[in-house]
Design a protein around this motif. Structure first.
Motif, mmCIF file in Angstrom:
data_model
loop_
_atom_site.group_PDB
_atom_site.id
_atom_site.type_symbol
_atom_site.label_atom_id
_atom_site.label_comp_id
_atom_site.label_asym_id
_atom_site.label_seq_id
_atom_site.Cartn_x
_atom_site.Cartn_y
_atom_site.Cartn_z
ATOM 1 N N GLU A 27 0.845 -1.201 0.000
ATOM 2 C CA GLU A 27 0.000 0.000 0.000
ATOM 3 C C GLU A 27 0.877 1.247 0.000
ATOM 4 O O GLU A 27 0.569 2.243 -0.663
ATOM 5 N N LYS A 48 2.116 1.896 -3.408
ATOM 6 C CA LYS A 48 1.082 2.481 -4.265
ATOM 7 C C LYS A 48 0.947 3.980 -4.008
ATOM 8 O O LYS A 48 0.833 4.775 -4.928
ATOM 9 N N ARG A 49 0.990 4.344 -2.750
ATOM 10 C CA ARG A 49 0.857 5.765 -2.432
ATOM 11 C C ARG A 49 2.073 6.553 -2.917
ATOM 12 O O ARG A 49 1.969 7.705 -3.307
ATOM 13 N N TYR A 50 3.214 5.905 -2.892
ATOM 14 C CA TYR A 50 4.424 6.552 -3.416
ATOM 15 C C TYR A 50 4.289 6.753 -4.929
ATOM 16 O O TYR A 50 4.558 7.821 -5.466
ATOM 17 N N ARG A 51 3.829 5.704 -5.604
ATOM 18 C CA ARG A 51 3.677 5.807 -7.065
ATOM 19 C C ARG A 51 2.604 6.811 -7.450
ATOM 20 O O ARG A 51 2.684 7.453 -8.490
ATOM 21 N N ALA A 52 1.585 6.943 -6.595
ATOM 22 C CA ALA A 52 0.517 7.899 -6.894
ATOM 23 C C ALA A 52 0.933 9.334 -6.550
ATOM 24 O O ALA A 52 0.148 10.269 -6.688
ATOM 25 N N GLY A 53 2.167 9.502 -6.075
ATOM 26 C CA GLY A 53 2.669 10.837 -5.780
ATOM 27 C C GLY A 53 2.227 11.383 -4.438
ATOM 28 O O GLY A 53 2.305 12.582 -4.180
ATOM 29 N N GLU A 54 1.761 10.496 -3.543
ATOM 30 C CA GLU A 54 1.297 10.977 -2.241
ATOM 31 C C GLU A 54 2.398 10.920 -1.181
ATOM 32 O O GLU A 54 2.223 11.435 -0.084
#
Lengths: 537, 308
Positions: A251, A254-260
């Motif tokens: 998770e 994913k947040r890293y890839r989504a730029g968060e």
């Protein structure tokens, strides 16, 4: 808490393995200087004397500053103290604080604040699990164990508002490294008196670090903002750091890839190939002073008084295969108890370290036979580990290696973490079990003390009076060279007696966006957000 | 009605007492304690910690202490999250879980009810097959598959929505994915339930009578059939509400949402006795309340079942 190494060739190997997130170029800073970091589990507390988790300490090192800091190279550097002296007998340490130090509320910070904080740490009423780190200080152990009720008799005092003096029980070679630990950070007496156990809440928390607490929403995020009263505030670039407690590594990815997120806390091993391919240059891997090992229960058969069997099993485990095929993120095969990477210390390796696998297996077969086992009488072995996919994969591999090389019949037993710890501690049902250790400070002593016969984590039941004596004597030896020599001697005993088999040395691995600069982790996993800035991107 | 509610509430007291007692002793039976970690502490410090948290007292003594504390409205301090009391953690997390859960239930009733009714009215026709196929898909794909899929497509690839977190609690974009992920299986379930029930009701005598009297199909369905057809849905919603609000653990974990569900898992793994107990009691109260609400609603929907 736990950790790892580096050494000859290792630096080079790491350089190859590690894709560092570098931003060359003279920096143009981005307009927004906000860093968003994934931080593993929810912090247990922001009270530095009470907390015990690595994750808590990351935030605490931004909020508070101790007398010294452990810099990016793992060396002791001035923190709130600008200088210090040590008496010739190694007993008295005198720290000179920087002038005009302030708490985040603008009130002056003096040597008395350190006296209060350290006394609070050893006070049994505080309930600190880590008060044993203070034991080298005079009277600390007796106070923590309630044998001495006079907290003021702890060997610390404020000579004057700017001079803090520590008297030790005996010379302690690693004392300066030790006080770089987060448990030695100061807390504000006025705010604790006023708010009691609510002193860590936003609005109540008064800190002395580069940042101060703005928001804490449990299970959601912790926001810290720049502290204008910090002595080096002029050089702090970030205006805000947001910590996100995200336990699941996938998770988090994913947040890293989504730029968060700008920085992750971990990297999932099963995604490493994808990361290397699709996020080139963003994976940063550095040595971490920690050891992943398998412990033998020396109090029960089959390993009690059976060195040859322990040697045989240890030799057939192909550590190179484990780190290259299973963990895959730069971990280093381990053949010593103390990982490399501690300045001035030479780890002691098992003598068969440089043999090839076929050679090791041939030798192991002989030892196995001499230990009384063979094809007609194979060893039936239980390997115990705590529930985790990664551990499971490693245990399966180890079982297969033992089966293939020696014909050992292995049964894998997994238990939930707390149950596992309990089982291990009892030393009754275990035979071979998984364990790990991460250094509390960058000194061989943090590893050496664990295998003393009376140590809490000595779940192997290792008991060698000669070893105990060496470690205890080293702990109070003033001469640094002699001290190191004794610890090396002690480790030689370990690699000979094999109460455990080291498997690999940990690494710290994070994904870091290319625009984040100055996020440098040392071998203890420490980083300081005060050194970080966000480049224009 | 009042006496019915009062009786039910009174009856809940021994139930809660049993829940507290069983939960208290069960969690203590689990091996390992709240202070166990890979870094074992010296026994003196362990004893110290036990004293600070009253764990040095006999178990029965601890039980009485706990009961007294709960009766005084205090669930005690959390062992794992030391800066917060259990009550604070629950009251921090509950509004989030409730918002997430009730929105999902509302969507499930609205969308699932409408789709189910439509499928019943178009029985064995393309619309019916389409809706039921979608519903079956919704039921069979579990949350932990659906949620990551949604985040991957809408969050990671298209970057339309955040893939995790709860923002400051007021930003709607953080809520869309978790609510949709939580609501989808419920929508599917409610639509199937509504369809079956509606078909049955539409074949009953009183509907035939209504139609025979010349009532329009719209009025027949909305005024007469819907009330009866929704009875099974209502009885499903009671436990479902409690389950969704308290049990959206998976969704809360996947989206890093600061709800109450995460505390249960974390509490159990950490042997955080007080936190687990607090959440168990809270769940118990919620389940009792939701079942009571369902019983009351039953009376409203079908006066024949009204409790006097």
């Amino acid at each position: 808490m736990f950790r790892t190494r580096a050494v000859l060739g290792f630096g080079m190997a790491m350089a190859l393995l590690t894709s560092t997130a570098t931003v060359a170029l003279a920096q143009t800073l981005a307009d927004s200087q906000v860093l968003r970091i994934g931080n593993g589990s929810e912090p247990q507390t922001l009270d530095p004397q009470i907390s015990e988790n690595v994750q808590d300490s990351h935030i605490e090192r931004d909020l508070y500053e101790g007398l010294v800091v452990i810099d990016k190279d793992g060396k002791v550097a001035p923190g709130q103290a600008e200088s210090w002296t040590v008496s010739p007998d190694g007993i008295t340490y005198t720290f000179k604080l920087r002038p005009n130090l302030k708490w985040s509320d603008g009130t002056p910070l003096t040597a008395e604040d350190f006296v209060y904080s350290w006394q609070r740490s050893v006070d049994p009423a505080t309930g600190s699990k880590y008060s044993f780190l203070f034991y080298p200080i005079k009277n600390a152990e007796d106070i923590a164990n309630a044998r001495n009720k006079d907290i003021k008799s702890l060997g610390v005092r404020a000579v004057d508002p700017q001079t803090f003096e520590v008297t030790l029980k005996a010379p302690t070679g690693y004392f300066l490294k030790l006080i770089g630990h987060a448990r030695f950070l100061p807390v504000n007496k006025a705010s604790i008196t006023k708010y009691g156990n609510q002193f860590t809440r936003p609005g109540n928390l008064v800190t002395n670090g580069a940042f101060m607490l703005k928001e804490w929403t449990p299970q959601s995020r912790i926001v810290v903002v720049k502290n204008p009263n910090y002595w080096d505030a002029a050089n702090v670039k970030l205006s805000e750091v947001d910590y996100y407690p995200i336990e699941n590594q996938n998770e988090e990815l994913k947040r890293y890839r989504a730029g968060e997120l700008d920085v992750t806390n971990e990297v999932p091993s099963d995604q490493v190939d994808f990361i290397r391919k699709d996020l080139p240059g963003e994976l940063k891997i550095v040595p971490y002073l920690g050891s992943y090992y398998m412990g033998f229960n020396l109090e029960q058969p089959p390993f009690k008084n059976n060195l040859k069997l322990r040697q045989a099993l240890s030799m057939v485990v192909d550590r190179e295969a484990i780190v290259s095929k299973i963990t895959k993120t730069g971990e280093q095969p381990a053949y010593s108890w103390v990982p490399p990477g501690i300045a001035g210390y030479q780890p002691q390796y098992v003598e068969w370290k440089d043999l090839s696998m076929p050679e090791r297996i041939a030798k192991a077969k002989e030892l196995y036979k001499e230990a009384g086992y063979g094809p007609d009488h194979p060893l039936n072995l239980e390997i115990m580990y705590n529930t985790s996919e990664n551990h499971k994969k490693i245990m399966i591999a180890i079982a297969a290696m033992m089966k293939q090389a020696l014909g050992v019949n292995v049964t894998l037993v997994n238990q939930e973490f707390k149950v596992f710890l309990e089982t291990r501690k009892e030393k009754k049902a275990t035979q071979l079990f998984r364990a790990g250790w991460i250094a509390d400070y960058s000194d061989p002593n943090t590893f050496a003390e664990l295998l003393q016969s009376d140590a809490g984590l000595n779940d192997m039941g290792y008991n060698n009076p000669e070893y105990d004596k060496l470690v205890k004597t080293a702990a109070i030896t003033v001469d640094p060279e002699k001290r190191v020599q004794m610890l090396e001697e002690a480790e030689k005993l370990i690699v000979h007696d094999l109460p455990m088999m080291p498997i690999y040395d940990y690494v710290n691995k994070r994904l870091i966006k290319p625009y984040v600069t100055g996020f440098d982790m040392n071998t203890l996993g420490y980083f300081y957000s005060k050194n970080v800035s966000i480049a224009k991107h | 009605m009042f006496s019915f509610v009062a009786k039910r509430l009174l009856g809940a007291v021994p139930t809660l007492f049993v829940i507290i007692t069983i939960a208290f002793f069960m969690i203590r039976l689990a091996p390992g304690g709240p202070f166990d970690s890979e870094r074992a502490v010296p026994p003196e410090i362990q004893a110290n910690l036990n004293k600070v948290y009253h764990l040095d007292q006999p178990l029965v003594g601890q039980y009485w202490l706990y009961l007294k504390s709960v009766l005084g409205g205090n669930f005690g301090p959390s062992f794992s999250y030391k800066d917060y009391s259990v009550t604070e953690l629950i009251w921090n997390g509950f509004p989030v879980s409730m918002e997430l859960g009730l929105t999902a239930v509302f969507l499930a009733v609205l969308i699932g009810g409408s789709l189910g009714t439509l499928a019943a009215l178009r029985q064995n026709r393309p619309a019916d097959y389409t809706i039921m196929t979608a519903a079956m898909t919704g039921i069979t794909i579990p949350n932990f598959v659906m949620a990551p899929l949604l985040t991957l497509v809408l969050g990671v690839y298209l970057r339309l929505l955040p893939v995790g977190g709860w923002g400051n609690g007021h930003e709607i974009q953080y809520k869309i994915l978790p609510i949709v992920a939580l609501a989808l299986p419920q929508i599917a379930y409610v639509s199937r339930l509504t369809r079956g029930s509606m078909i049955e009701v539409l074949r009953s005598n009183f509907i035939r009578t209504a139609r025979a009297k010349g009532l329009s199909e719209w009025l027949t369905v909305t005024r007469h059939a819907a009330r009866a057809a929704f009875l099974p849905v209502v009885s499903y919603l009671g436990p479902a509400c409690a389950g969704i609000i308290t049990g959206s653990v998976v969704i809360e974990q996947i989206f890093s949402i600061p709800g109450i569900g995460r505390y249960f898992i974390q509490g159990a793994l950490n042997r955080d006795y007080t936190l687990v107990m607090g959440v168990v009691i809270f769940y118990g109260v919620l389940i009792i309340l939701f079942n009571l609400i369902v019983d009351v609603l039953y009376g409203v929907l079908d006066p024949k079942l009204a409790h006097r």
